[in-house]
Design a protein around this motif. Structure first.
Motif, short mmCIF file in Angstrom:
data_model
loop_
_atom_site.label_atom_id
_atom_site.label_comp_id
_atom_site.label_asym_id
_atom_site.label_seq_id
_atom_site.Cartn_x
_atom_site.Cartn_y
_atom_site.Cartn_z
N GLU A 228 -7.33 26.39 -3.24
CA GLU A 228 -6.99 26.85 -4.56
C GLU A 228 -6.84 26.08 -5.87
N LEU B 13 -5.22 26.49 -9.43
CA LEU B 13 -4.50 27.69 -9.94
C LEU B 13 -4.33 26.86 -11.48
N ASN C 287 -5.55 31.93 -9.59
CA ASN C 287 -6.51 31.00 -9.09
C ASN C 287 -8.00 31.14 -9.45
N ILE D 163 -10.60 29.21 -8.26
CA ILE D 163 -11.73 28.68 -7.89
C ILE D 163 -13.13 29.19 -7.53
#
Length: 230
Positions: free
Chosen positions: A57, A59, A64, A66
């Motif tokens: 992840e 953050l 999140n 990603i």
């Protein structure tokens, strides 16, 4: 503000980073230091979405990101100055800075404080970016990344190939960015003295992992240097 949790990063099929976790608190200047090839620049490219990150992840303000593309991460408020600066040499200084407004849809104006931060920029506004010295180009690249008023500024090797007087100016500018605007800063460096003088926390990376993390004021520079040279 920004947290990496168990992130894997790949160049093609080669995994460069495995299970990386890193915390960049809001309003702090955070240093990431280590030898060549340990994964520092890859960490920044992972945050920006430039390399593959299939696991973990990332953050940002609790979200999140990603799987988000690069341009969405920039729009969210992540400013990035890559190693080598990547200015446009055939465009003027002013045109280079104005490109930094693209995350805002090209709207708005360049913040006045940038010219207080880097007084050489208004003097050279009509000069081609490629005609500037390496240190001046670095200042230009930082100004461009700040034009859209990001929440965090990410710098990759900001002192590389720059004369000592300009290194001091860049260190002072980083502190002013943080103090004046409250912008969080994450900088990757190999120049230990610069990190020790200009950050709140320092992290040492080795083989894609954080092996040391401390408040900079509490860190033993000799121990950090030892970790970097083992």
């Amino acid at each position: 503000m920004l947290k990496l949790k168990n992130v894997d990063s790949y160049y093609g099929e080669s995994r460069v980073i495995e299970g990386l976790s890193l915390d960049i608190p809001k309003g702090k200047i955070v240093g990431l230091i280590g030898r060549n090839g340990v994964g520092k620049s890859t960490t920044l490219k992972s945050i920006m979405g430039i390399v593959k990150t299939p696991c973990g992840e990332i953050l940002f303000d609790g979200e999140n990101i990603i799987k988000k593309p690069v341009y969405e991460r920039v729009k969210m408020g992540i400013g990035y100055v890559p190693q080598g600066r990547d200015i446009f040499p055939h465009m003027t200084v002013q045109e280079n800075i104005e490109l930094g407004l693209q995350p805002l849809g090209g709207k708005g104006t360049v913040p006045d404080y940038l010219y207080d931060l880097f007084p050489i920029l208004p003097k050279f506004a009509k000069r081609k970016g490629g005609d500037l010295s390496g240190g001046q180009q670095q200042q230009l690249a930082i100004a461009r990344a700040l034009a859209a008023d990001p929440k965090i500024l990410i710098l990759d090797e900001p002192t590389e190939g720059i004369q000592p007087s300009i290194i001091k100016d860049i260190g002072a500018a980083i502190k002013k960015i943080n103090e004046w605007k409250g912008i969080t800063v994450l900088l990757v460096e190999q120049y230990l003295d610069f990190v020790m003088q200009n950050t709140d926390t320092v992290n040492v990376m080795e083989k894609g992992c954080i092996v040391f993390s401390s408040n900079t004021a509490d860190a033993d520079a000799a121990e950090v240097q030892r970790l970097m040279t083992e």
